[in-house]
Design a protein around this motif. Structure first.
Motif, mmCIF file in Angstrom:
data_model
loop_
_atom_site.group_PDB
_atom_site.id
_atom_site.type_symbol
_atom_site.label_atom_id
_atom_site.label_comp_id
_atom_site.label_asym_id
_atom_site.label_seq_id
_atom_site.Cartn_x
_atom_site.Cartn_y
_atom_site.Cartn_z
ATOM 1 N N HIS A 7 0.817 -1.228 0.000
ATOM 2 C CA HIS A 7 0.000 0.000 0.000
ATOM 3 C C HIS A 7 0.843 1.267 0.000
ATOM 4 C CE1 HIS A 7 -3.616 2.496 1.150
ATOM 5 N NE2 HIS A 7 -4.051 1.736 0.169
ATOM 6 N N LEU A 22 -2.903 3.485 15.364
ATOM 7 C CA LEU A 22 -3.299 4.370 14.258
ATOM 8 C C LEU A 22 -3.007 3.720 12.904
ATOM 9 C CD1 LEU A 22 -2.284 7.979 15.381
ATOM 10 C CD2 LEU A 22 -4.372 6.670 15.830
ATOM 11 N N HIS A 23 -2.293 2.600 12.934
ATOM 12 C CA HIS A 23 -1.867 1.918 11.694
ATOM 13 C C HIS A 23 -2.378 0.482 11.728
ATOM 14 C CE1 HIS A 23 0.406 0.979 8.192
ATOM 15 N NE2 HIS A 23 1.635 1.006 8.645
ATOM 16 N N ARG A 52 -10.708 9.154 18.460
ATOM 17 C CA ARG A 52 -10.802 8.726 17.067
ATOM 18 C C ARG A 52 -11.591 7.435 16.970
ATOM 19 N NH1 ARG A 52 -6.252 10.756 13.613
ATOM 20 N NH2 ARG A 52 -5.852 12.778 14.534
ATOM 21 N N LEU A 53 -12.371 7.294 15.929
ATOM 22 C CA LEU A 53 -13.136 6.064 15.694
ATOM 23 C C LEU A 53 -12.253 5.120 14.885
ATOM 24 C CD1 LEU A 53 -16.639 7.536 14.765
ATOM 25 C CD2 LEU A 53 -15.632 7.121 17.039
ATOM 26 N N GLY A 107 -10.872 2.394 12.491
ATOM 27 C CA GLY A 107 -11.418 1.877 11.235
ATOM 28 C C GLY A 107 -11.947 2.956 10.320
ATOM 29 N N PHE A 108 -11.759 4.232 10.714
ATOM 30 C CA PHE A 108 -12.240 5.326 9.854
ATOM 31 C C PHE A 108 -11.136 6.350 9.617
ATOM 32 C CE2 PHE A 108 -16.600 4.126 9.473
ATOM 33 C CZ PHE A 108 -16.815 3.324 10.584
ATOM 34 N N HIS A 128 -8.339 8.203 6.668
ATOM 35 C CA HIS A 128 -7.133 7.719 5.972
ATOM 36 C C HIS A 128 -6.360 8.930 5.452
ATOM 37 C CE1 HIS A 128 -4.486 5.415 3.339
ATOM 38 N NE2 HIS A 128 -4.873 4.360 4.047
ATOM 39 N N ARG A 129 -5.036 8.825 5.502
ATOM 40 C CA ARG A 129 -4.223 9.943 5.027
ATOM 41 C C ARG A 129 -4.409 10.164 3.530
ATOM 42 N NH1 ARG A 129 0.518 12.001 6.819
ATOM 43 N NH2 ARG A 129 -0.593 12.230 8.788
ATOM 44 N N ARG A 145 -10.241 -1.333 -0.509
ATOM 45 C CA ARG A 145 -10.045 -2.619 0.180
ATOM 46 C C ARG A 145 -11.186 -2.854 1.172
ATOM 47 N NH1 ARG A 145 -4.413 -1.013 2.569
ATOM 48 N NH2 ARG A 145 -5.725 0.798 3.000
ATOM 49 N N ARG A 181 -13.629 16.842 6.478
ATOM 50 C CA ARG A 181 -12.447 15.985 6.614
ATOM 51 C C ARG A 181 -12.550 14.728 5.754
ATOM 52 N NH1 ARG A 181 -11.119 19.891 8.757
ATOM 53 N NH2 ARG A 181 -9.928 20.261 10.657
ATOM 54 N N ARG A 218 1.625 -7.832 4.822
ATOM 55 C CA ARG A 218 2.366 -6.618 4.486
ATOM 56 C C ARG A 218 3.870 -6.837 4.410
ATOM 57 N NH1 ARG A 218 0.719 -1.462 4.477
ATOM 58 N NH2 ARG A 218 -1.086 -2.398 3.464
HETATM 59 C C1 SDX Z 1 -3.962 1.814 8.008
HETATM 60 O O1 SDX Z 1 -1.263 4.930 5.246
HETATM 61 C C2 SDX Z 1 -1.742 3.769 4.915
HETATM 62 O O2 SDX Z 1 -1.800 3.398 3.769
HETATM 63 C C3 SDX Z 1 -2.213 2.908 6.083
HETATM 64 C C4 SDX Z 1 -2.957 1.636 5.702
HETATM 65 C C5 SDX Z 1 -2.063 0.671 4.995
HETATM 66 O O3 SDX Z 1 -2.588 -0.173 4.228
HETATM 67 O O4 SDX Z 1 -0.863 0.672 5.299
HETATM 68 O O5 SDX Z 1 -4.064 1.979 4.891
HETATM 69 C C6 SDX Z 1 -3.463 0.898 6.940
HETATM 70 O O6 SDX Z 1 -3.205 2.202 8.853
HETATM 71 C C7 SDX Z 1 -5.392 2.278 7.956
HETATM 72 C C8 SDX Z 1 -5.724 3.281 9.118
HETATM 73 C C9 SDX Z 1 -6.003 2.474 10.394
HETATM 74 N N1 SDX Z 1 -6.135 3.411 11.523
HETATM 75 C C10 SDX Z 1 -7.321 3.731 12.035
HETATM 76 O O7 SDX Z 1 -8.398 3.338 11.618
HETATM 77 C C11 SDX Z 1 -7.220 4.673 13.248
HETATM 78 C C12 SDX Z 1 -8.230 5.800 13.108
HETATM 79 N N2 SDX Z 1 -7.850 6.666 11.997
HETATM 80 C C13 SDX Z 1 -7.037 7.784 12.261
HETATM 81 O O8 SDX Z 1 -6.354 7.932 13.415
HETATM 82 C C14 SDX Z 1 -6.617 8.609 11.056
HETATM 83 O O9 SDX Z 1 -7.672 8.692 10.208
HETATM 84 C C15 SDX Z 1 -5.372 8.153 10.329
HETATM 85 C C16 SDX Z 1 -4.227 8.026 11.249
HETATM 86 C C17 SDX Z 1 -5.624 6.875 9.633
HETATM 87 C C18 SDX Z 1 -5.051 9.217 9.274
HETATM 88 O O10 SDX Z 1 -4.864 10.381 9.954
HETATM 89 P P1 SDX Z 1 -4.387 11.721 9.203
HETATM 90 O O11 SDX Z 1 -4.494 11.639 7.755
HETATM 91 O O12 SDX Z 1 -3.049 12.103 9.760
HETATM 92 O O13 SDX Z 1 -5.477 12.704 9.648
HETATM 93 P P2 SDX Z 1 -5.306 13.660 10.856
HETATM 94 O O14 SDX Z 1 -4.818 12.892 12.047
HETATM 95 O O15 SDX Z 1 -4.514 14.820 10.378
HETATM 96 O O16 SDX Z 1 -6.817 14.066 11.140
HETATM 97 C C19 SDX Z 1 -7.429 15.111 10.394
HETATM 98 C C20 SDX Z 1 -8.668 15.466 11.196
HETATM 99 C C21 SDX Z 1 -8.367 15.647 12.672
HETATM 100 O O17 SDX Z 1 -9.327 16.511 13.178
HETATM 101 P P3 SDX Z 1 -8.878 18.055 13.497
HETATM 102 O O18 SDX Z 1 -7.757 17.944 14.531
HETATM 103 O O19 SDX Z 1 -8.390 18.634 12.194
HETATM 104 O O20 SDX Z 1 -10.121 18.689 14.060
HETATM 105 O O21 SDX Z 1 -9.609 14.362 11.104
HETATM 106 C C22 SDX Z 1 -9.807 13.830 12.424
HETATM 107 C C23 SDX Z 1 -8.648 14.269 13.265
HETATM 108 O O22 SDX Z 1 -9.027 14.347 14.635
HETATM 109 N N3 SDX Z 1 -9.845 12.369 12.284
HETATM 110 C C24 SDX Z 1 -10.652 11.585 12.993
HETATM 111 C C25 SDX Z 1 -10.374 10.284 12.555
HETATM 112 N N4 SDX Z 1 -9.425 10.328 11.633
HETATM 113 C C26 SDX Z 1 -9.085 11.617 11.468
HETATM 114 N N5 SDX Z 1 -11.583 11.872 13.942
HETATM 115 C C27 SDX Z 1 -12.238 10.807 14.466
HETATM 116 N N6 SDX Z 1 -12.032 9.536 14.087
HETATM 117 C C28 SDX Z 1 -11.120 9.222 13.143
HETATM 118 N N7 SDX Z 1 -10.930 7.969 12.789
#
Ligand code: SDX
Length: 365
Positions: free
Chosen positions: A180, A214-215, A248-249, A251-252, A254-255, A263, A302, A334
Motif C-alpha cells: 500500500h 493508528l496503523h 478517534r473512531l 477503522g475510519f 485515511h491519510r 479494500r 475531513r 504486508r
Molecule cells: C492503516 O497509510 C496507509 O496506507 C495505512 C494503511 C495501509 O494499508 O498501510 O491503509 C493501513 O493504517 C489504515 C488506518 C487504520 N487506523 C485507524 O483506523 C485509526 C483511526 N484513523 C485515524 O487515526 C486517522 O484517520 C489516520 C491516522 C488513519 C489518518 O490520519 P491523518 O491523515 O493524519 O489525519 P489527521 O490525524 O490529520 O486528522 C485530520 C482530522 C483531525 O481533526 P482536526 O484535529 O483537524 O479537528 O480528522 C480527524 C482528526 O481528529 N480524524 C478523525 C479520525 N481520523 C481523522 N476523527 C475521528 N475519528 C477518526 N478515525
C-alpha cells in the motif's frame, strides 16, 4: 496542524510497486487492479509480481511455491528460543524480535534479494504457530506441509484446518493488504534499508511501526468498539460520546483515501458472503453508516470514511481468528510489500535523511 511533521503529500520515492488514487478509491499493484488480483490470483503469485515485476509463468510459479514451502521451516534452536520468550509478549512483539533474530545461515547479505524476502515471509506464520502452540503447551505438529501461505497461516493462527471458503476469504484479505505505497511501516522499511542494513532488520523495524493503533493495530480495536456498541440502537450514543471526547473512531479516516478505501469495499463484500456472522455484519454496516454521518457532523470537510481495517476485522472474525491474531495476520501479508520496497530502495541505494527546522534556544555566548 503542521503537516510537514506527517510528511503529508510529500513525495519521497518513485515506486513501480503500487499506485493509490485517494480521490477515486483505486489501488493498483504493478499495473493490475488489486481488487481483481484478490479474486483471480494466489498470494504467492502476487508476491512474485511485486518482487519480480511480472506474474510468473506456470513453471516459475511451481518452482516458487515449492521454494516457499521449504522456506517455512524454522530451525530447532529458533523454535526453542520462541518458547523461552516471556508469556506476556504480544505476538506482534514476538514477530518483531524473531524476524530480527532469524539465523544468519540464510545469509542476509546486502543487497537484499527476492530469495532473502522469501526466507522471511514464508516463516511468519510458522513463528506464530510455534509460539502459539508453546503457550498452549501443545506440540507444533502441522498435519501437512503442502499448503498455501493462506492455509498455513490459517492453521498456525487458529490451530485448526480452515474450510476452503475461509481460506479463500483469508487469501483475499492477505492479497488486499500486501502492499500500500509509503504507509508508515513501509516507509520505515525503506529508511532502514537505505542505510544498507540487512533485510530482517528492515522488516523487523516495520513490524514496530505497524503495531501502532493508528496503523496496523486498528482492526482489533474496531472489533472491541463493535463489541462495546453491542446492538444497532446503541451505536449513535456510543459514537457521539467518543467524538465528544475528541477520540478517534478506529477503522475510519485515511491519510490518502478521501473516499471509501477500495479494500474496505472488497472486504465488505466478502464479509457479507460469510453468513457465519450475519448479525455482526449487520451491526458493522449500521455502525459504518452512523460513524460516517457523525464524522461529517463533528469533523466537517475531513472526508472520513471506512478504511481497510473496519471490514478486515469483520472478515477475520468470521473466519474465526482470535482478535490478538489480527495484527500478526496483517504482518503476514504486508511483509511482502515491505520486502518489495526494500528491494526497490536497495536499487536506489541512497540513505534517507530529511532535514528539520530548529526551533530551540540558541547558546547565550
Ligand atoms: C492503516 O497509510 C496507509 O496506507 C495505512 C494503511 C495501509 O494499508 O498501510 O491503509 C493501513 O493504517 C489504515 C488506518 C487504520 N487506523 C485507524 O483506523 C485509526 C483511526 N484513523 C485515524 O487515526 C486517522 O484517520 C489516520 C491516522 C488513519 C489518518 O490520519 P491523518 O491523515 O493524519 O489525519 P489527521 O490525524 O490529520 O486528522 C485530520 C482530522 C483531525 O481533526 P482536526 O484535529 O483537524 O479537528 O480528522 C480527524 C482528526 O481528529 N480524524 C478523525 C479520525 N481520523 C481523522 N476523527 C475521528 N475519528 C477518526 N478515525
Amino acid at each position: 496542524m503542521n503537516t510537514a511533521i506527517g510528511l503529508d503529500g510529500v513525495v519521497v520515492a518513485e515506486t513501480a510497486l503500487s499506485a493509490i488514487d485517494g480521490k477515486r478509491g483505486h489501488l493498483i499493484y504493478r499495473g493490475y487492479w488489486a481488487k481483481e488480483l484478490a479474486l483471480s490470483s494466489s498470494l504467492e503469485e502476487v508476491a512474485y509480481l511485486l518482487w519480480y515485476g511480472r506474474l510468473p509463468t506456470q513453471a516459475e510459479r511451481a518452482a516458487f511455491v515449492q521454494k516457499w514451502r521449504e522456506a517455512r521451516e524454522l530451525p530447532d534452536e529458533m523454535q526453542r528460543w520462541l518458547m523461552s520468550l516471556p508469556r506476556s509478549l504480544s505476538m506482534s512483539s514476538v514477530l518483531q524480535s524473531a524476524i530480527a533474530a532469524l539465523p544468519d545461515e540464510t545469509r542476509f547479505d546486502w543487497p537484499p534479494t527476492p530469495d532473502q524476502a522469501l526466507q522471511v515471509v514464508a516463516k511468519i506464520p510458522t513463528i506464530i504457530g510455534v509460539r502459539r502452540h508453546a503457550l498452549q503447551g501443545v506440540p507444533f505438529d502441522p498435519p501437512s506441509q503442502d499448503w498455501t501461505h493462506a492455509q498455513w497461516h490459517g492453521w498456525c493462527t487458529c490451530g485448526r484446518v480452515l474450510p476452503p471458503r475461509h481460506v479463500r476469504a483469508l487469501e483475499a484479505y492477505l492479497i488486499l493488504t500486501a502492499e500500500h505505497g509509503l504507509n508508515a511501516s513501509t516507509f520505515t522499511a525503506r529508511v532502514v534499508t537505505s542505510t544498507q542494513a540487512d533485510l530482517p532488520s528492515a522488516l523487523s523495524a516495520a513490524v514496530g511501526a505497524l503495531k501502532g493503533p493508528l496503523h496496523g493495530g486498528a482492526p482489533s480495536h474496531v472489533e472491541t468498539m463493535l463489541e462495546e456498541i453491542g446492538e444497532e440502537r446503541q451505536a449513535e450514543s456510543y459514537l457521539r460520546s467518543r467524538l465528544e471526547k475528541g477520540e478517534r473512531l478506529m477503522g475510519f479516516g485515511h491519510r490518502v483515501y478521501k473516499t471509501v478505501d477500495p479494500r474496505a469495499e472488497a472486504l465488505k463484500a466478502i464479509a457479507q458472503e460469510m453468513a457465519e456472522e450475519e448479525r455482526w455484519f449487520r451491526l458493522a454496516l449500521h455502525v459504518e453508516r452512523e460513524a460516517v454521518r457523525l464524522l461529517q457532523e463533528y469533523k466537517p470537510g475531513r472526508q472520513l470514511y471506512a478504511n481497510v481495517e473496519f471490514y478486515a476485522s469483520a472478515v477475520l472474525k468470521a473466519i474465526g481468528l482470535p482478535k490478538e491474531m489480527y495484527t500478526p495476520t496483517f504482518v503476514s501479508s504486508r511483509v511482502i510489500g515491505w520486502a518489495a520496497h526494500a528491494l526497490e530502495q536497495a536499487a536506489a541505494n541512497r540513505i534517507i535523511r530529511p532535514d528539520s527546522r530548529y526551533v530551540g534556544p540558541m547558546p547565550q555566548s
